[in-house]
Design an enzyme around this catalytic site. Structure first.
Site, PDB file in Angstrom:
ATOM      1  N   GLU A  66     -25.869  20.451 -25.941  1.00  9.83           N
ATOM      2  CA  GLU A  66     -24.808  19.650 -25.310  1.00  9.83           C
ATOM      3  C   GLU A  66     -24.236  20.314 -24.465  1.00  9.83           C
ATOM      4  OE1 GLU A  66     -23.003  16.970 -27.779  1.00  9.83           O
ATOM      5  OE2 GLU A  66     -21.726  15.998 -26.529  1.00  9.83           O
ATOM      6  N   ALA A  70     -24.389  16.659 -20.181  1.00  9.29           N
ATOM      7  CA  ALA A  70     -25.695  16.202 -20.562  1.00  9.29           C
ATOM      8  C   ALA A  70     -26.045  16.538 -21.980  1.00  9.29           C
ATOM      9  CB  ALA A  70     -26.551  16.719 -19.483  1.00  9.29           C
ATOM     10  N   CYS A  72     -29.459  17.791 -24.261  1.00  6.93           N
ATOM     11  CA  CYS A  72     -30.687  18.308 -23.831  1.00  6.93           C
ATOM     12  C   CYS A  72     -31.814  18.069 -25.088  1.00  6.93           C
ATOM     13  CB  CYS A  72     -30.589  19.549 -23.426  1.00  6.93           C
ATOM     14  SG  CYS A  72     -31.850  20.319 -22.367  1.00  6.93           S
ATOM     15  N   LYS A  86     -33.051  17.444 -19.870  1.00  6.20           N
ATOM     16  CA  LYS A  86     -31.637  17.399 -19.676  1.00  6.20           C
ATOM     17  C   LYS A  86     -31.503  15.696 -19.315  1.00  6.20           C
ATOM     18  CE  LYS A  86     -27.982  19.560 -17.158  1.00  6.20           C
ATOM     19  NZ  LYS A  86     -27.327  20.329 -16.496  1.00  6.20           N
ATOM     20  N   ASP A 180     -22.001  29.386 -11.364  1.00  8.00           N
ATOM     21  CA  ASP A 180     -21.766  29.318 -12.533  1.00  8.00           C
ATOM     22  C   ASP A 180     -22.509  30.139 -13.238  1.00  8.00           C
ATOM     23  OD1 ASP A 180     -20.049  28.285 -14.589  1.00  8.00           O
ATOM     24  OD2 ASP A 180     -21.070  26.449 -14.843  1.00  8.00           O
TER      25      ASP A 180
HETATM   26  N1  LIG Z   1     -34.556  24.545 -20.368  1.00  5.33           N
HETATM   27  C1  LIG Z   1     -33.547  24.654 -21.543  1.00  5.33           C
HETATM   28  N2  LIG Z   1     -34.190  24.939 -22.686  1.00  5.33           N
HETATM   29  C2  LIG Z   1     -33.795  24.789 -23.920  1.00  5.33           C
HETATM   30  N3  LIG Z   1     -32.500  24.243 -23.998  1.00  5.33           N
HETATM   31  C3  LIG Z   1     -31.714  23.887 -22.878  1.00  5.33           C
HETATM   32  C4  LIG Z   1     -32.547  23.863 -21.711  1.00  5.33           C
HETATM   33  N4  LIG Z   1     -31.570  23.389 -20.802  1.00  5.33           N
HETATM   34  C5  LIG Z   1     -30.425  23.102 -21.352  1.00  5.33           C
HETATM   35  N5  LIG Z   1     -30.447  23.396 -22.841  1.00  5.33           N
HETATM   36  C6  LIG Z   1     -29.587  23.344 -23.997  1.00  5.33           C
HETATM   37  O1  LIG Z   1     -28.767  21.919 -23.519  1.00  5.33           O
HETATM   38  C7  LIG Z   1     -27.490  22.440 -23.323  1.00  5.33           C
HETATM   39  C8  LIG Z   1     -26.843  21.424 -22.093  1.00  5.33           C
HETATM   40  O2  LIG Z   1     -27.398  21.898 -21.282  1.00  5.33           O
HETATM   41  P1  LIG Z   1     -26.666  22.152 -20.056  1.00  5.33           P
HETATM   42  O3  LIG Z   1     -25.858  23.438 -20.091  1.00  5.33           O
HETATM   43  O4  LIG Z   1     -27.606  22.241 -18.691  1.00  5.33           O
HETATM   44  O5  LIG Z   1     -25.828  20.672 -19.691  1.00  5.33           O
HETATM   45  P2  LIG Z   1     -24.395  20.546 -18.850  1.00  5.33           P
HETATM   46  O6  LIG Z   1     -23.842  19.204 -19.531  1.00  5.33           O
HETATM   47  O7  LIG Z   1     -24.737  20.577 -17.315  1.00  5.33           O
HETATM   48  O8  LIG Z   1     -23.786  21.864 -19.352  1.00  5.33           O
HETATM   49  P3  LIG Z   1     -22.414  22.387 -18.658  1.00  5.33           P
HETATM   50  O9  LIG Z   1     -21.279  21.820 -19.226  1.00  5.33           O
HETATM   51  O10 LIG Z   1     -22.515  24.012 -18.966  1.00  5.33           O
HETATM   52  O11 LIG Z   1     -22.514  22.302 -17.221  1.00  5.33           O
HETATM   53  C9  LIG Z   1     -27.583  23.844 -23.015  1.00  5.33           C
HETATM   54  O12 LIG Z   1     -26.225  24.693 -23.709  1.00  5.33           O
HETATM   55  C10 LIG Z   1     -28.588  24.273 -24.204  1.00  5.33           C
HETATM   56  O13 LIG Z   1     -28.212  24.410 -25.482  1.00  5.33           O
END
Ligand SMILES: Nc1ncnc2c1ncn2[C@@H]1O[C@H](COP(=O)(O)OP(=O)(O)OP(=O)(O)O)[C@@H](O)[C@H]1O
Length: 733
Positions: A66, A70, A72, A86, A180
């Protein structure tokens, strides 16, 4: 993109600032407003997620992680392929700015195609959420590994850095700033390959001189000019700074400006106040490189190509990392300087950076400016693929529409569908057909874990390292006169497979099959550079060739004294004209240019790619040279057809099969290129008999005769699809 960039200034990332190590910020959000994390609005999606766009269905698996924005989840499509989805709640997309931010992330990420960048598969929505389907990175992020390990060794850091630098070079060549880069956004796939992800703060520069003004990033990783250079703005160099922070953190255990208070971090960054910790043994080269990367003035930071030429990269470098290093320090034997150098070269070539990078080898050095000029418009074009974007991100959708979205719970959905339980193993004949409806199966269940990159033939071309997800295959380009010379191998193979299945069923003796000499010529190395010039290859008899994008071919003898120029003709009885030349003959300027490229391809392959079994088949100067007549790339294999009738399948798990003698015999190679050559039927029976013998079993490819049989079935089906498509193309022409 300009608009998107400005919108990010305000209400993006609406969660409170979590610990500085991992949380991205936008300066305007630092006012202390404690908002709910947007990701918490994302309830667990139903167990069967149905795309509103095209009705495709995905089985939802476990929560992977998380972020602020988002959640995931692991998902599996109808073919059994697993992805990371995601998932962004529509309820969190109530402001135009947030929608634009997500749109920006999707557009930039969608335009990326590099082996070290998380692959963007597709994007769709259901009533509750927007789903971004991504390549699965099952070994999580460098942040997770770092938490367990605290510090990495220098060889590990080198392994990670080369791939990170290659991916960043690719982004920058397309004028994309990631903004980032941090341990938490560097993912690891099942083979411990680096994959950079999360383009949530990425920005596209519309011109060389454009400067960005938005203050964004993750505190520990933000470059000083982002925080304090508001007037002048910032550009690509901010990513180089973050790479410096990453290297420091990998080797020292924590980022250099780490502090409990975010404001203190900023103060330290401003004062350039960092030290190398006592008690941590660091090489002088590592210190020197970190210092260069963390130059306060962005203009003093080295370029990406300069970085990989730093002496730090002369140290021990492994070709791959075992998954055990997620938990503990790995130990390497025999990482001699020459092996390390070779490993470095291979990693760099695969990542598209450094002295061996194809951009430099073919067509002369490519400046960042050249690449920008040729590629920036492509992004803009690709970004206009409006049809695949979720409807809810359209400017027409109002906030109230989205606020009203009912978030259904997993429990509600569970009663409607059952997860996986209805899925049963399908016979190969029932395999789903890919999107382009080509008749090619998209699923190949016997493939084991893909072996690490960097060995065998490494597709170095940025564009084609992995076929774009929307087109299921890439066929050799611009063929004037596509032909599929004979259907014999297809028919023969089908007949053999039927026979084998009958003998298996009747348990007859299999000793009637003959061994073969296995003397077929096959493609031992290849470089797909068809986004610019063509497909280059090295044959096992030492000849090398290029199949140019205009349909012509040059094949060069091993001693580089003779070459053949082959031109496709429109005469179906003689589809090709072959012209022989010695290297000193007077030739046209067009041909001279092609010969020049041919030599560059050859040089490149000999210097950079896996060299094994050179000269296995001796080239006979009296015989006719073989050359590539067609090739096909799919998700599971790259296939080549040769003028001598051989058909070669290079599977993505690095097993290879070369069919010869009209599909009667096969040369089977394991990933280390140990080869056996025999009749197709014998190979299958041999594999069945060696079930219990580990060594032979490994050689025959993860085992049983059934699995070899399945590979063969795959080959037969693919050949049929390839044939049908080629015939259709000929008819259309
Ligand atoms: N391609 C992937 N394969 C496996 N796990 C993933 C993948 N993409 C994301 N995750 C998991 O989901 C989590 C959240 O995804 P992501 O960091 O892209 O979301 P976000 O809400 O945009 O995060 P942030 O707050 O860092 O911007 C990641 O920390 C990771 O644990």
């Amino acid at each position: 993109m300009e608009d998107l960039e400005n919108h990010r200034m305000q209400d993006v990332r609406p969660h409170p600032p979590p610990p500085p190590e991992t949380a991205p910020v936008e300066k305007d959000n630092q006012a202390g407003k404690q908002k709910e994390r947007a990701s918490s609005l994302c309830k667990t999606p139903p167990s069967l997620i149905r795309s509103k766009n095209n009705g495709a269905e995905f089985h939802r698996g476990m929560l992977l992680g998380e972020g602020g924005f988002a959640r995931c989840f692991e998902v599996e499509d109808e073919n059994g392929d697993v992805y990371a989805a995601k998932t962004v709640a529509k309820a969190s997309l109530t402001s135009t700015k947030t929608r634009n931010k997500l749109l920006g992330e999707i557009k930039v990420h969608q335009s990326m195609d590099h082996p070290n960048i998380v692959k963007f598969i597709e994007c769709f929505e259901d009533n509750q959420n927007v789903y971004i389907l991504l390549e699965m990175c099952s070994n999580k992020t460098l942040m997770d590994m770092h938490r367990r390990r605290k510090r990495f060794t220098e060889p590990e850091a080198r392994y990670f850095m080369i791939q990170i630098l290659g991916a960043v070079k690719y982004m920058h060549s397309r004028r994309v700033i990631h903004r980032d880069l941090k341990l938490g956004n560097i993912f690891l796939d099942e083979n411990m390959h680096v994959k950079i992800g999360d383009f949530g703060l990425a920005a596209l520069l519309l011109s060389d001189s454009e400067r960005k003004k938005t203050i964004c990033g993750t505190p520990n990783y933000i470059a000083p000019e982002v925080l304090f250079g508001k007037q002048d703005g910032h550009s690509l160099e901010v990513d180089i700074w973050s790479v410096g922070i990453i290297l420091y953190a990998m080797l020292c255990g924590k980022p250099p400006f780490q502090s409990k208070e975010v404001n203190m971090i900023y103060k330290k960054i401003k004062a350039h106040d960092y030290h190398f910790p006592e008690g941590v043994v660091l090489s002088a080269e590592a210190i020197d490189l970190i210092q260069a990367l963390l130059s306060k003035d962005p203009a003093d930071r080295p370029s990406l190509d300069m970085i990989v030429e730093h002496p730090f990269f002369h140290g021990e470098t492994p070709s791959h990392l075992p998954v055990t290093c997620l938990e503990g320090i790995p130990h390497w034997k025999n990482l001699t300087p020459s092996i390390s150098r070779r490993n470095f070269r291979r990693l760099a070539v695969a990542a598209g950076i450094g002295p061996g990078s194809i951009d430099r080898d073919v067509g002369g050095p490519v400046t960042v400016k050249d690449v920008i000029q040729t590629t920036a418009p492509a992004i803009v074009e690709k970004n206009n693929l409006g049809q695949i974007l979720p409807e809810c991100l359209s400017p027409k959708v109002s906030a109230t529409n989205l606020r009203g979205v009912v978030v259904s719970t997993a429990q509600e959905q569970l009663s409607k569908t059952s997860m996986r339980s209805t899925r049963s193993a399908k016979p190969l004949s029932d395999l789903p057909i890919n999107k382009a409806n080509t008749g090619l199966p998209t699923q190949f269940p016997v493939l084991g874990r893909a072996r690490r990159m960097g060995e065998g033939e490494v597709p170095v071309s940025k564009k084609v390292a992995v076929a774009p997800p929307t087109s299921a295959y890439v066929i050799s380009p611009q063929r004037k006169n596509p032909t599929f010379e004979t259907t014999e191998p297809i028919n023969q193979l089908r007949e053999t497979l039927e026979n084998v299945k009958r003998t298996l069923a009747s348990k007859q003796s299999h000793d009637m099959y003959m061994e073969t000499s296995g003397n077929q010529v096959y493609i031992s190395q290849w470089v797909d550079y068809s986004n610019k010039y063509g497909m280059g290859y090295q044959l096992s008899d030492g000849c090398s060739g290029v199949y140019f994008n205009d349909g012509t071919t040059i094949v060069l003898t091993p001693d580089v004294t003779y070459f053949e120029y082959i031109v496709e003709s429109h005469n179906p009885k003689a589809p090709r004209e072959r012209h022989q030349y010695t290297i000193s003959d007077g030739i046209s300027s067009t041909l001279k240019k092609k010969l020049y490229l041919m030599k560059h391809f050859r040089e490149y392959m000999l210097t950079n790619l896996y060299v094994a079994e050179q000269g296995v088949q001796k080239f006979s100067p009296d015989g006719q040279v073989s050359f590539l007549t067609d090739y096909l790339r799919t998700k599971h294999a790259t296939m080549f057809r040769l003028s001598s009738g051989e058909i070669q399948f290079n599977f993505t798990d690095h097993y290879k099969m070369v069919l010869t003698d009209g599909g009667r015999t096969v040369r089977f190679m394991d990933p280390s290129r140990n080869a056996v050559a025999m009749s197709v039927a014998q190979l299958i029976h041999r594999a069945r008999r060696t079930k219990g013998h580990q060594e032979q079993k490994a050689q025959l490819g993860a085992g049983s005769g059934e699995q070899i049989l399945e590979r063969m079935e795959f080959i037969a089906a693919t050949l049929q699809g390839w044939h049908d498509r080629t015939t259709k193309a000929t008819r259309a022409a």
